[in-house]
Design a protein around this motif. Structure first.
Motif, PDB file in Angstrom:
ATOM      1  N   LYS A   1      55.240  77.872  34.500  1.00 51.24           N
ATOM      2  CA  LYS A   1      54.229  78.141  35.522  1.00 51.24           C
ATOM      3  C   LYS A   1      52.903  77.475  35.172  1.00 51.24           C
ATOM      4  O   LYS A   1      52.547  77.338  34.016  1.00 51.24           O
ATOM      5  CB  LYS A   1      54.028  79.658  35.660  1.00 51.24           C
ATOM      6  N   ASP A   2      52.184  77.073  36.211  1.00 53.97           N
ATOM      7  CA  ASP A   2      50.846  76.516  36.026  1.00 53.97           C
ATOM      8  C   ASP A   2      49.832  77.658  36.113  1.00 53.97           C
ATOM      9  O   ASP A   2      50.215  78.807  36.322  1.00 53.97           O
ATOM     10  CB  ASP A   2      50.575  75.432  37.067  1.00 53.97           C
ATOM     11  N   PRO A   3      48.539  77.382  35.951  1.00 53.34           N
ATOM     12  CA  PRO A   3      47.546  78.452  36.001  1.00 53.34           C
ATOM     13  C   PRO A   3      47.526  79.244  37.309  1.00 53.34           C
ATOM     14  O   PRO A   3      47.105  80.390  37.314  1.00 53.34           O
ATOM     15  CB  PRO A   3      46.221  77.714  35.794  1.00 53.34           C
ATOM     16  N   ALA A   4      47.984  78.652  38.398  1.00 52.34           N
ATOM     17  CA  ALA A   4      48.031  79.401  39.659  1.00 52.34           C
ATOM     18  C   ALA A   4      49.100  80.495  39.607  1.00 52.34           C
ATOM     19  O   ALA A   4      49.008  81.485  40.321  1.00 52.34           O
ATOM     20  CB  ALA A   4      48.312  78.452  40.823  1.00 52.34           C
ATOM     21  N   GLY A   5      50.101  80.332  38.736  1.00 52.68           N
ATOM     22  CA  GLY A   5      51.194  81.297  38.656  1.00 52.68           C
ATOM     23  C   GLY A   5      51.188  82.167  37.412  1.00 52.68           C
ATOM     24  O   GLY A   5      51.888  83.173  37.350  1.00 52.68           O
ATOM     25  N   TRP A   6      50.398  81.795  36.400  1.00 49.18           N
ATOM     26  CA  TRP A   6      50.350  82.569  35.167  1.00 49.18           C
ATOM     27  C   TRP A   6      49.051  82.289  34.438  1.00 49.18           C
ATOM     28  O   TRP A   6      48.624  81.137  34.328  1.00 49.18           O
ATOM     29  CB  TRP A   6      51.514  82.186  34.251  1.00 49.18           C
ATOM     30  N   MET A   7      48.418  83.322  33.942  1.00 50.45           N
ATOM     31  CA  MET A   7      47.208  83.161  33.135  1.00 50.45           C
ATOM     32  C   MET A   7      47.326  84.056  31.909  1.00 50.45           C
ATOM     33  O   MET A   7      47.850  85.165  31.996  1.00 50.45           O
ATOM     34  CB  MET A   7      45.971  83.574  33.933  1.00 50.45           C
ATOM     35  N   THR A  25      40.816  82.832  28.958  1.00 48.92           N
ATOM     36  CA  THR A  25      41.178  82.156  30.198  1.00 48.92           C
ATOM     37  C   THR A  25      40.542  80.784  30.311  1.00 48.92           C
ATOM     38  O   THR A  25      41.213  79.807  30.661  1.00 48.92           O
ATOM     39  CB  THR A  25      40.780  83.026  31.410  1.00 48.92           C
ATOM     40  N   CYS A  26      39.261  80.677  29.997  1.00 44.81           N
ATOM     41  CA  CYS A  26      38.572  79.390  30.138  1.00 44.81           C
ATOM     42  C   CYS A  26      39.165  78.348  29.198  1.00 44.81           C
ATOM     43  O   CYS A  26      39.360  77.192  29.594  1.00 44.81           O
ATOM     44  CB  CYS A  26      37.076  79.551  29.904  1.00 44.81           C
ATOM     45  N   THR A  27      39.483  78.744  27.982  1.00 43.18           N
ATOM     46  CA  THR A  27      40.096  77.815  27.030  1.00 43.18           C
ATOM     47  C   THR A  27      41.427  77.315  27.568  1.00 43.18           C
ATOM     48  O   THR A  27      41.735  76.121  27.502  1.00 43.18           O
ATOM     49  CB  THR A  27      40.300  78.494  25.662  1.00 43.18           C
ATOM     50  N   TYR A  28      42.228  78.219  28.121  1.00 46.62           N
ATOM     51  CA  TYR A  28      43.519  77.843  28.684  1.00 46.62           C
ATOM     52  C   TYR A  28      43.336  76.859  29.841  1.00 46.62           C
ATOM     53  O   TYR A  28      44.023  75.841  29.919  1.00 46.62           O
ATOM     54  CB  TYR A  28      44.276  79.091  29.154  1.00 46.62           C
ATOM     55  N   LEU A  29      42.399  77.146  30.731  1.00 42.55           N
ATOM     56  CA  LEU A  29      42.169  76.264  31.881  1.00 42.55           C
ATOM     57  C   LEU A  29      41.664  74.890  31.446  1.00 42.55           C
ATOM     58  O   LEU A  29      42.095  73.867  31.989  1.00 42.55           O
ATOM     59  CB  LEU A  29      41.169  76.906  32.845  1.00 42.55           C
ATOM     60  N   VAL A  30      40.772  74.848  30.477  1.00 39.07           N
ATOM     61  CA  VAL A  30      40.265  73.566  29.968  1.00 39.07           C
ATOM     62  C   VAL A  30      41.400  72.764  29.339  1.00 39.07           C
ATOM     63  O   VAL A  30      41.560  71.574  29.617  1.00 39.07           O
ATOM     64  CB  VAL A  30      39.110  73.797  28.956  1.00 39.07           C
ATOM     65  N   ASP A  31      42.215  73.415  28.499  1.00 38.31           N
ATOM     66  CA  ASP A  31      43.331  72.719  27.849  1.00 38.31           C
ATOM     67  C   ASP A  31      44.349  72.222  28.872  1.00 38.31           C
ATOM     68  O   ASP A  31      44.861  71.110  28.771  1.00 38.31           O
ATOM     69  CB  ASP A  31      44.014  73.622  26.826  1.00 38.31           C
ATOM     70  N   TRP A  32      44.661  73.042  29.874  1.00 39.91           N
ATOM     71  CA  TRP A  32      45.640  72.677  30.900  1.00 39.91           C
ATOM     72  C   TRP A  32      45.128  71.479  31.700  1.00 39.91           C
ATOM     73  O   TRP A  32      45.867  70.522  31.945  1.00 39.91           O
ATOM     74  CB  TRP A  32      45.891  73.878  31.812  1.00 39.91           C
ATOM     75  N   ALA A  73      43.529  76.649  43.732  1.00 39.11           N
ATOM     76  CA  ALA A  73      43.653  77.879  42.948  1.00 39.11           C
ATOM     77  C   ALA A  73      43.025  77.705  41.576  1.00 39.11           C
ATOM     78  O   ALA A  73      42.331  78.599  41.074  1.00 39.11           O
ATOM     79  CB  ALA A  73      45.125  78.270  42.816  1.00 39.11           C
ATOM     80  N   LEU A  74      43.228  76.548  40.965  1.00 43.04           N
ATOM     81  CA  LEU A  74      42.650  76.260  39.658  1.00 43.04           C
ATOM     82  C   LEU A  74      41.126  76.274  39.727  1.00 43.04           C
ATOM     83  O   LEU A  74      40.454  76.853  38.866  1.00 43.04           O
ATOM     84  CB  LEU A  74      43.148  74.902  39.162  1.00 43.04           C
ATOM     85  N   LEU A  75      40.559  75.658  40.746  1.00 42.24           N
ATOM     86  CA  LEU A  75      39.102  75.645  40.904  1.00 42.24           C
ATOM     87  C   LEU A  75      38.557  77.059  41.071  1.00 42.24           C
ATOM     88  O   LEU A  75      37.507  77.403  40.515  1.00 42.24           O
ATOM     89  CB  LEU A  75      38.703  74.770  42.089  1.00 42.24           C
ATOM     90  N   CYS A 102      34.017  79.742  34.430  1.00 43.88           N
ATOM     91  CA  CYS A 102      33.996  78.823  33.288  1.00 43.88           C
ATOM     92  C   CYS A 102      33.038  77.651  33.505  1.00 43.88           C
ATOM     93  O   CYS A 102      33.251  76.563  32.966  1.00 43.88           O
ATOM     94  CB  CYS A 102      35.413  78.287  33.042  1.00 43.88           C
ATOM     95  N   ALA A 103      32.000  77.863  34.277  1.00 43.64           N
ATOM     96  CA  ALA A 103      31.093  76.775  34.653  1.00 43.64           C
ATOM     97  C   ALA A 103      30.477  76.064  33.452  1.00 43.64           C
ATOM     98  O   ALA A 103      30.164  74.881  33.527  1.00 43.64           O
ATOM     99  CB  ALA A 103      29.994  77.302  35.563  1.00 43.64           C
ATOM    100  N   ASP A 104      30.338  76.746  32.326  1.00 43.32           N
ATOM    101  CA  ASP A 104      29.731  76.117  31.154  1.00 43.32           C
ATOM    102  C   ASP A 104      30.774  75.424  30.257  1.00 43.32           C
ATOM    103  O   ASP A 104      30.429  74.885  29.213  1.00 43.32           O
ATOM    104  CB  ASP A 104      28.936  77.134  30.344  1.00 43.32           C
ATOM    105  N   SER A 105      32.031  75.424  30.665  1.00 46.11           N
ATOM    106  CA  SER A 105      33.099  74.767  29.894  1.00 46.11           C
ATOM    107  C   SER A 105      33.194  73.292  30.286  1.00 46.11           C
ATOM    108  O   SER A 105      33.008  72.932  31.440  1.00 46.11           O
ATOM    109  CB  SER A 105      34.437  75.439  30.157  1.00 46.11           C
ATOM    110  N   ALA A 106      33.492  72.466  29.303  1.00 46.44           N
ATOM    111  CA  ALA A 106      33.643  71.021  29.551  1.00 46.44           C
ATOM    112  C   ALA A 106      35.060  70.597  29.199  1.00 46.44           C
ATOM    113  O   ALA A 106      35.617  71.040  28.193  1.00 46.44           O
ATOM    114  CB  ALA A 106      32.651  70.245  28.719  1.00 46.44           C
TER     115      ALA A 106
END
Length: 67
Positions: free
Chosen positions: A12-18, A23-30, A48-50, A56-60
């Motif tokens: 599953k992608d972030p839209a289907g599993w978190m 969470t922010c680390t996972y989204l940045v890595d993905w 969905a990802l956005l 996580c606005a401060d994540s790069a």
């Protein structure tokens, strides 16, 4: 990630599993993985990802393109 957590995630992608934490680390890595390998994402999953990434606005996202 534990084996149990990995099984629940499956493919599953972030839209289907978190993950329950970081969470922010996972989204940045993905996102970095998708960009690194120039992989596409369906528009609905991208939206969905956005939405998930709003806190996580401060994540790069940093990545190097795979060769």
């Amino acid at each position: 990630m534990t084996a149990k957590t990995n099984r629940s995630k499956a493919d599953k992608d972030p839209a289907g599993w978190m993950p329950s934490a970081e969470t922010c680390t996972y989204l940045v890595d993905w996102t970095a993985t998708k960009l690194c390998w120039n992989l596409s994402t369906e528009k609905t999953k991208q939206m969905a990802l956005l939405e998930l990434a709003e806190p996580c606005a401060d994540s790069a996202v940093e990545y190097e393109a795979a060769s």
